[in-house]
Scaffold this motif. Structure first.
Motif, PDB file in Angstrom:
ATOM      1  N   ALA A  47       0.696  -1.098   0.002  1.00  0.00           N
ATOM      2  CA  ALA A  47       0.335  -0.337  -0.031  1.00  0.00           C
ATOM      3  C   ALA A  47       0.724   1.279   0.290  1.00  0.00           C
ATOM      4  O   ALA A  47       0.215   2.376  -0.601  1.00  0.00           O
ATOM      5  CB  ALA A  47      -0.765   0.044   1.768  1.00  0.00           C
ATOM      6  N   ILE A  48       2.070   0.953   0.338  1.00  0.00           N
ATOM      7  CA  ILE A  48       3.107   2.206   0.885  1.00  0.00           C
ATOM      8  C   ILE A  48       3.543   2.503  -1.079  1.00  0.00           C
ATOM      9  O   ILE A  48       3.729   4.052  -1.096  1.00  0.00           O
ATOM     10  CB  ILE A  48       4.138   2.587   1.334  1.00  0.00           C
ATOM     11  N   ARG A  50       1.620   1.920  -3.535  1.00  0.00           N
ATOM     12  CA  ARG A  50       0.844   2.232  -4.099  1.00  0.00           C
ATOM     13  C   ARG A  50       0.275   3.415  -3.938  1.00  0.00           C
ATOM     14  O   ARG A  50       0.600   4.741  -4.872  1.00  0.00           O
ATOM     15  CB  ARG A  50      -0.614   2.312  -3.976  1.00  0.00           C
ATOM     16  N   SER A  51      -0.005   4.224  -2.749  1.00  0.00           N
ATOM     17  CA  SER A  51      -0.297   5.596  -2.490  1.00  0.00           C
ATOM     18  C   SER A  51       0.958   6.332  -2.871  1.00  0.00           C
ATOM     19  O   SER A  51       0.698   7.480  -3.247  1.00  0.00           O
ATOM     20  CB  SER A  51       0.360   6.026  -0.987  1.00  0.00           C
ATOM     21  N   TYR A  52       2.672   6.361  -2.845  1.00  0.00           N
ATOM     22  CA  TYR A  52       3.657   7.137  -3.555  1.00  0.00           C
ATOM     23  C   TYR A  52       3.670   7.062  -4.992  1.00  0.00           C
ATOM     24  O   TYR A  52       4.245   8.447  -4.942  1.00  0.00           O
ATOM     25  CB  TYR A  52       5.348   6.450  -3.003  1.00  0.00           C
ATOM     26  N   LEU A  54       1.043   7.176  -6.815  1.00  0.00           N
ATOM     27  CA  LEU A  54      -0.581   8.335  -6.695  1.00  0.00           C
ATOM     28  C   LEU A  54       0.376   9.753  -6.158  1.00  0.00           C
ATOM     29  O   LEU A  54      -0.839  10.872  -7.143  1.00  0.00           O
ATOM     30  CB  LEU A  54      -1.425   7.839  -5.684  1.00  0.00           C
ATOM     31  N   LYS A  55       0.731   9.700  -5.361  1.00  0.00           N
ATOM     32  CA  LYS A  55       1.322  11.155  -4.874  1.00  0.00           C
ATOM     33  C   LYS A  55       2.079  11.685  -5.603  1.00  0.00           C
ATOM     34  O   LYS A  55       1.926  13.137  -6.222  1.00  0.00           O
ATOM     35  CB  LYS A  55       1.929  11.046  -3.009  1.00  0.00           C
ATOM     36  N   ASN A  58       0.107  12.708  -8.576  1.00  0.00           N
ATOM     37  CA  ASN A  58      -1.155  14.018  -8.369  1.00  0.00           C
ATOM     38  C   ASN A  58      -0.304  15.552  -8.073  1.00  0.00           C
ATOM     39  O   ASN A  58      -0.572  15.939  -8.328  1.00  0.00           O
ATOM     40  CB  ASN A  58      -1.591  13.727  -6.873  1.00  0.00           C
TER      41      ASN A  58
END
Length: 118
Positions: A47-48, A50-52, A54-55, A58
């Motif tokens: 999950a880390i 994937r969130s990185y 996505l950051k 954006n």
């Protein structure tokens, strides 16, 4: 009478031909990287990770990269489709308008989706 050579003027601008060439080069360099990210890192990552990703997507630099990843290969691909049609002796009406219009429309749509709507 001397033999006169007829010089054929190029109707495409240098900018448009540059976009066609740049699109192919961009796709050849960055498409394998994006495919590895989409095929292996995102599905099998934690999950880390994937969130990185996505950051990064954006932020403004991520949006510019996504814009170039969407629009430049479209310019190259439409030129290649037009070349294949010419090899098969198929000459669509208003081919330049069709090719450039589709590429420009998709480019403007990518600008709208990435920069205006979000």
């Amino acid at each position: 009478m001397k033999n006169q050579q007829i010089q054929v003027k190029n109707t495409d601008g240098k900018v448009i031909k540059g976009l066609f060439a740049l699109g192919g080069t961009w796709a050849a360099i960055f498409l394998p990287v994006v495919l590895v990210i989409l095929a292996f890192i995102i599905p099998f990552g934690d999950a880390i990770t994937r969130s990185y990703i996505l950051k990064i997507a954006n932020k403004e630099i991520g949006k510019v990269f996504l814009f170039l990843m969407i629009s430049l290969p479209i310019w190259c691909g439409l030129q290649q489709i037009l070349s294949i049609l010419h090899e098969r002796k198929i000459y669509p009406k208003r081919e330049k308008l069709l090719t450039l219009g589709l590429a420009l429309a998709w480019t403007l749509h990518a600008i709208y989706i990435l920069f205006i709507r979000m």
